[in-house]
Enzyme design. Structure first.
Site, PDB file in Angstrom:
ATOM      1  N   THR A 141       0.869  -1.182   0.000  1.00 24.93           N
ATOM      2  CA  THR A 141       0.000   0.000   0.000  1.00 24.93           C
ATOM      3  C   THR A 141       0.901   1.226   0.000  1.00 24.93           C
ATOM      4  OG1 THR A 141      -1.778  -1.076   1.186  1.00 24.93           O
ATOM      5  CG2 THR A 141      -1.614   1.297   1.481  1.00 24.93           C
ATOM      6  N   GLY A 168      -1.505  -1.431   6.745  1.00 20.69           N
ATOM      7  CA  GLY A 168      -1.551  -2.570   7.660  1.00 20.69           C
ATOM      8  C   GLY A 168      -2.850  -3.308   7.496  1.00 20.69           C
ATOM      9  N   GLY A 224      -6.224  -3.703   7.543  1.00 16.68           N
ATOM     10  CA  GLY A 224      -7.212  -2.632   7.554  1.00 16.68           C
ATOM     11  C   GLY A 224      -8.316  -2.755   8.584  1.00 16.68           C
TER      12      GLY A 224
HETATM   13  N1  ASP Z   1      -4.454  -1.312   4.760  1.00 17.09           N
HETATM   14  C1  ASP Z   1      -4.654  -2.040   3.543  1.00 17.09           C
HETATM   15  C2  ASP Z   1      -5.993  -2.734   3.625  1.00 17.09           C
HETATM   16  O1  ASP Z   1      -6.313  -3.310   4.648  1.00 17.09           O
HETATM   17  C3  ASP Z   1      -3.603  -3.060   3.250  1.00 17.09           C
HETATM   18  C4  ASP Z   1      -2.180  -2.670   3.546  1.00 17.09           C
HETATM   19  O2  ASP Z   1      -1.886  -1.540   3.916  1.00 17.09           O
HETATM   20  O3  ASP Z   1      -1.284  -3.523   3.393  1.00 17.09           O
HETATM   21  O4  ASP Z   1      -6.695  -2.769   2.645  1.00 17.09           O
END
Ligand code: ASP
Length: 324
Positions: free
Chosen positions: A192, A244, A246
Site C-alpha cells: 500500500t 496494515g 485494515g
Molecule cells: N491497509 C490495507 C488494507 O487493509 C492493506 C495494507 O496496507 O497492506 O486494505
C-alpha cells in the site's frame, strides 16, 4: 530608497519569511508495512524499492520547492508509486478471490478538512486522482464501485481495463494463498502506498492508495479509503497515512485517533503514533503509519519487521529505509 536601504529590507523580508516558517516544507512516504527480512530480499530488490521511493520523494521535493500545494504533491508522488508494479496500488495491486483487482484510495486537506475517497474501483488507472476529484469537484466525500468510475470518467481521468493491473507476482501470491486455505485474506503482501506533506504555505495533506488484501471477497473495503481510519489531515495537528491490516485500523479509527491524541492530550506526533501502534498491537493487528505535524516533524512507526518508508525536509535531512 538607497541601495543600503533596499538590501536591508530584502534581507529582513527573507528573515521574516524563515521565522514564519513559510519556506519550510517536509514530505514523508510509505510503500507498505509487513513481514520483510533482509536475508530474503535480494540487494537488487532492495535497491529497486529504494530507488522508486527516492524518485517519488525527489519529485515531491522539487514540487514543494517550487511552491506546489500539499494536495498536489500528495497526488503526484502517489502517482509514481501507483504506476510502479512494485507496490500494492495501481499497477501492482493484489488480486481479489475472483481474480480481479479492486482499488481503494483517499486524500485529505488539513487546512479545510476537505476530503475525497473512492473504494472498490476496477478501472481507474490512478485511484488517488479520483479521490482528489471527489474532494474538489463533487458534493460528496466517498464514492464506490461503478458510480466512482462513472464520475472519474466524467472528470476526464484515465480509464484502463482491469487486466492493466495484472502482474505475475501478485497472481502467483493469490494462487499460493488459494492453495493454502481458500477463505483467508492476506496482509503480508506489502505495498500500500501513502504520502503526508507539509507545504511552504503551512498546509498539511495526506493520501493513501491500495489494492487492499490478496484474496479479498464480498466487496471487502479496507481502511485506506476511510477518512479517519487510513488517512487524516488537520492543520491543527498532523497529516497521517496508514498501512496494515485494515480491519484493525478501521476499528481503532486509527488516523483520526492520532490527531485526537495530539489535539486533546498535547502529544507530539511521534508519541501519538507510537501510542496508536501500541493499541494496534494490543488488538492483535499489524502494520505501520507515517505522519507529519505542522512544524514538519515526522513519524514513521510500525510493529512489523519492515516498512518501505522515506522522508525529506527542506533543510536537506533525508532518509530511505526498509527494515526495522
Ligand atoms: N491497509 C490495507 C488494507 O487493509 C492493506 C495494507 O496496507 O497492506 O486494505
Amino acid at each position: 530608497m538607497n541601495i543600503k536601504g533596499f538590501l536591508f529590507t530584502t534581507v529582513l523580508s527573507v528573515l521574516i519569511l524563515f521565522a514564519n516558517g513559510q519556506t519550510k516544507y517536509a514530505i514523508v512516504i510509505h510503500g507498505g508495512a509487513g513481514v520483510m527480512s533482509e536475508e530474503k530480499m535480494s540487494t537488487e530488490q532492495q535497491s529497486a524499492y529504494k530507488s522508486k521511493l527516492n524518485e517519488a520523494l525527489e519529485l515531491g521535493n522539487k514540487m514543494l520547492k517550487e511552491g506546489a500545494t500539499a494536495v498536489d504533491v500528495v497526488v503526484k508522488v502517489i502517482n509514481i508509486l501507483e504506476d510502479s508494479p512494485l507496490f500494492n496500488a495501481g499497477k501492482g495491486a493484489v488480486f481479489t478471490n475472483d481474480e480481479k483487482v479492486e482499488l481503494d484510495a483517499s486524500i485529505m486537506e488539513g487546512k479545510t478538512l476537505n476530503a475525497g475517497a473512492v473504494a472498490g474501483v476496477q478501472d481507474i488507472k490512478n485511484p488517488i486522482n479520483a479521490a482528489r476529484e471527489v474532494m474538489y469537484n463533487s458534493e460528496h466525500v466517498f464514492l464506490s464501485g461503478k458510480g466512482a468510475s462513472e464520475f472519474a470518467k466524467k472528470q476526464g481521468l484515465e480509464i484502463v481495463p482491469n487486466k492493466y493491473f495484472y502482474t505475475d507476482s501478485r497472481y502467483e501470491s493469490l494462487m499460493q494463498l488459494k492453495k493454502q486455505e481458500r477463505e483467508r485474506t492476506q496482509k503480508d503482501n506489502t505495498g500500500t502506498v501513502g504520502c503526508a506533506v507539509l507545504d511552504t504555505h503551512g498546509n498539511l495533506a495526506a493520501g493513501t492508495s491500495t489494492g487492499g488484501m490478496t484474496n479479498k471477497k464480498y466487496g471487502r473495503i479496507g481502511d485506506a479509503p476511510i477518512i479517519g481510519a487510513g488517512t487524516y489531515a488537520n492543520n491543527k495537528t498532523c497529516a497521517v497515512s496508514c498501512t496494515g491490516h485494515g480491519e484493525y485500523y478501521i476499528r481503532l479509527g486509527f488516523a483520526r485517533d492520532i490527531s485526537a491524541l495530539m489535539e486533546y492530550k498535547n502529544m507530539d506526533v511521534k508519541t501519538a503514533c507510537r501510542e496508536e501502534i501500541g493499541k494496534l498491537s494490543e488488538l492483535g493487528g499489524t502494520g505501520g503509519v507515517i505522519a507529519i505535524d505542522a512544524n514538519g516533524n515526522i513519524a514513521m512507526e510500525f510493529n512489523t519487521s519492515g516498512m518501505f518508508r522515506a522522508y525529506l525536509k527542506s533543510d536537506g535531512e533525508k532518509e530511505i529505509a526498509i527494515f526495522k
